[in-house]
Design a protein around this motif. Structure first.
Motif, PDB file in Angstrom:
ATOM      1  N   LEU A 265       0.773  -1.176  -0.086  1.00 22.78           N
ATOM      2  CA  LEU A 265       0.004   0.225   0.400  1.00 22.78           C
ATOM      3  C   LEU A 265       0.892   1.133  -0.091  1.00 22.78           C
ATOM      4  N   PRO A 266       0.451   2.346  -0.760  1.00 20.62           N
ATOM      5  CA  PRO A 266       1.095   3.488  -0.635  1.00 20.62           C
ATOM      6  C   PRO A 266       1.244   4.219   0.782  1.00 20.62           C
ATOM      7  N   GLY A 267       2.579   4.873   1.125  1.00 23.42           N
ATOM      8  CA  GLY A 267       2.941   5.173   2.158  1.00 23.42           C
ATOM      9  C   GLY A 267       3.241   4.136   3.359  1.00 23.42           C
ATOM     10  N   ARG A 268       3.198   2.845   3.023  1.00 24.73           N
ATOM     11  CA  ARG A 268       3.468   1.897   3.881  1.00 24.73           C
ATOM     12  C   ARG A 268       4.948   1.314   3.594  1.00 24.73           C
ATOM     13  N   GLU A 269       5.934   1.253   4.695  1.00 29.34           N
ATOM     14  CA  GLU A 269       7.349   0.882   4.254  1.00 29.34           C
ATOM     15  C   GLU A 269       7.270  -0.709   4.240  1.00 29.34           C
ATOM     16  N   ARG A 270       6.418  -1.197   5.256  1.00 29.63           N
ATOM     17  CA  ARG A 270       6.342  -2.737   5.486  1.00 29.63           C
ATOM     18  C   ARG A 270       5.288  -3.111   4.664  1.00 29.63           C
ATOM     19  N   ILE A 271       5.447  -4.379   4.071  1.00 29.90           N
ATOM     20  CA  ILE A 271       4.512  -4.987   3.187  1.00 29.90           C
ATOM     21  C   ILE A 271       3.874  -6.140   4.015  1.00 29.90           C
ATOM     22  N   PHE A 272       2.481  -6.331   3.869  1.00 27.36           N
ATOM     23  CA  PHE A 272       1.950  -7.432   4.582  1.00 27.36           C
ATOM     24  C   PHE A 272       2.232  -8.729   3.836  1.00 27.36           C
ATOM     25  N   ALA A 273       2.373  -9.694   4.412  1.00 25.29           N
ATOM     26  CA  ALA A 273       2.865 -11.085   3.595  1.00 25.29           C
ATOM     27  C   ALA A 273       2.326 -12.301   4.368  1.00 25.29           C
TER      28      ALA A 273
END
Length: 392
Positions: A265-273
Motif C-alpha cells: 500500500l502507498p505510504g507503507r514501508e512494511r509489506i503485509f505477507a
C-alpha cells in the motif's frame, strides 16, 4: 458456401483422442528460430505470452487440403478462452472456436457476414472431450463426444470466388483483430492432444522454447510452480459498508512453500505477507508483528478491520487469532487500500530482510477476495501460473 468449406473449415477443424499426459509437446527447431511441434502432440494452451498471441501455429497452401474435417481431444477447468483459430486471405476470413462460461462458442467472419453461435454441453469439467469440426455445404458443424453440439449455417449474397493462397491455423490465440460479436478473455488453461488437423502432416511451429506440461490428473485450483505470481490493483476489490477487507484461501497449506500472498500500500514501508515454509510446516503472517501458524489446515481467512486483524485458520471459529491493531500501524490501512497492490504467489517490492521472497510452489484450490472468487486471468500481471487447474 462451398468456398467457405474450403477456407474456414480448412482453418477450423481439429481432433484429439486419448493419451496419458506426463509431458509437454515434444519438438525440435526448424532452423528459422521456431520450435516444431508434432500435430498429434499433447499441448498445454497456457503459456507466458501476449494473451491474444497463439501458442502454436502453422501455414499451409490451400492446395494441400484434402479433408474438410478436424478433430482433437480437449480438457480444461477454465470457463473461458481461445481453443482454435483458422483464417484465409491474410485474416480477412476467419474462424474462432472458444469457450465462454464453459460452453463452446464459434465465431466466423466471411466476406459480408459476421456470425456467432454458442451452445452445446459445458466442457470445463476437467474431463477429456473429443471435439470434431467439419463443413458440409452451407453448414459448419461442431460435434462433442460424437453428438451434435453446434451448427452454423451461412449463405452469402456475394458471388462465390475460388479461394487460393494460404491457410493459417493456430491454437490458444488468434491472428486477426479482436472485432467479434461476443467478446471474451483469450487465456486458456487447458490441454489438447491427438489432433488430426485437416489430415495435414505438417507440424506446428512455436516461438516458445519450453511448452508447459500437461499432467495426467488434474484438479480445480490455481497452480504455482515456484516461478511466477499474479498481481492485482486493490481498487478492483472495494471496501464495503462494514469497512473490512476479507481474503479467503483454500488448499493444503502443509504442501505449500514460498510467498502465498503479499499486499503493498502507498505510504507503507512494511509489506503485509503470508509465507509458507514446507520445511518447518509453518505459515507465517508478516505484518506489524509476525505470527507463525502450524500449517496443518486447509482454509485460511484474513479479515482486516479498521483496528484489528482477524486470522481464522480452519473451518471453525476455535482456530481464530485476533489482534487489536492501532489504525496508524495497521498491516493493511483501509484508507489507502484502493491505491495498493495485491499479489498472489509472490512478494511485492523489497518486503524486508525477514520475509522470504521466493515464489509460491503449490496449489490454491480456491481464492476469494471480498466474498468473490478470484480469477487469476484478470490480473494486471500474471506469469507462470496455471489459473484454473493443479496437478492432482
Amino acid at each position: 458456401m462451398a468456398v467457405f468449406c474450403k477456407t474456414m473449415v480448412d482453418g477450423l477443424l481439429l481432433t484429439l483422442s486419448v493419451t496419458l499426459l506426463w509431458w509437454g509437446a515434444d519438438g525440435h527447431g526448424n532452423g528459422l528460430g521456431m520450435r516444431e511441434v508434432p500435430g498429434r502432440a499433447t499441448v498445454n494452451l497456457g503459456q507466458d505470452r501476449d494473451i491474444w498471441r497463439p501458442l502454436i501455429h502453422k501455414t499451409v497452401n490451400l492446395s494441400e487440403i484434402s479433408s474438410i474435417k478436424s478433430s482433437f481431444q480437449f480438457r480444461t477447468y477454465d470457463p473461458e478462452g481461445v481453443i482454435f483459430y483458422g483464417d484465409t486471405k491474410n485474416g480477412e476470413d476467419w474462424f474462432v472456436l472458444s469457450l465462454r462460461d464453459g460452453i463452446p462458442l464459434m465465431q466466423i467472419n466471411k466476406e459480408d457476414m459476421l456470425v456467432s453461435v454458442v451452445g452445446g454441453p459445458k466442457l470445463n469439467d476437467g474431463k477429456w472431450h473429443t471435439l470434431e469440426v467439419s463443413n458440409y455445404g452451407k453448414f459448419v458443424i461442431l460435434e462433442v463426444d460424437g453428438s451434435g453440439g453446434l451448427v452454423v449455417g451461412m449463405q452469402s449474397k456475394q458471388s462465390q470466388e475460388v479461394i487460393s493462397g494460404k491457410l493459417r491455423l493456430a491454437l490458444g490465440g488468434i491472428l486477426t483483430n479482436k472485432e467479434m460479436i461476443i467478446q471474451f478473455g483469450p487465456q486458456m488453461d487447458g490441454c489438447v492432444r491427438e489432433g488430426n488437423w485437416l489430415n495435414l502432416s505438417k507440424p506446428w511451429e512455436s516461438e516458445v522454447d519450453d511448452l508447459w506440461p500437461c499432467y495426467e490428473n488434474i484438479q480445480p485450483g490455481s497452480y504455482f510452480p515456484g516461478t511466477g505470481f499474479a498481481i492485482f490493483n486493490t481498487s478492483v476489490f472495494p471496501v464495503e459498508d462494514d469497512n473490512e477487507v476479507k481474503i479467503e484461501l483454500w488448499g493444503d497449506f502443509s504442501q505449500m512453500d514460498g510467498t502465498i500472498l503479499s499486499i503493498e500500500l502507498p505510504g507503507r514501508e512494511r509489506i503485509f505477507a503470508l509465507v509458507a515454509n514446507n520445511n518447518t510446516k509453518e505459515v507465517t503472517v508478516f505484518g506489524d508483528e509476525n505470527i507463525p501458524l502450524n500449517s496443518t489446515f486447509n482454509r485460511l481467512v484474513l479479515t482486516f478491520g479498521a483496528a484489528f486483524l482477524r486470522i481464522l485458520h480452519e473451518e471453525n471459529e476455535s482456530k481464530t487469532t485476533e489482534l487489536s491493531v492501532h489504525p496508524l500501524s495497521h498491516p493493511v490501512q483501509l484508507t489507502t487500500w484502493k491505491d495498493g497492490h495485491l499479489a498472489i504467489g509472490g512478494l511485492l517490492g523489497e518486503g524486508g530482510d525477514n520475509i522470504a521472497s521466493n515464489f509460491l510452489t503449490g496449489c490454491l484450490k480456491k481464492i476469494q477476495v471480498q466474498g468473490k472468487d478470484l480469477d487469476l486471468d484478470l490480473a494486471v500481471k500474471k506469469m507462470s501460473v496455471s489459473s484454473h487447474s493443479c496437478p492432482a
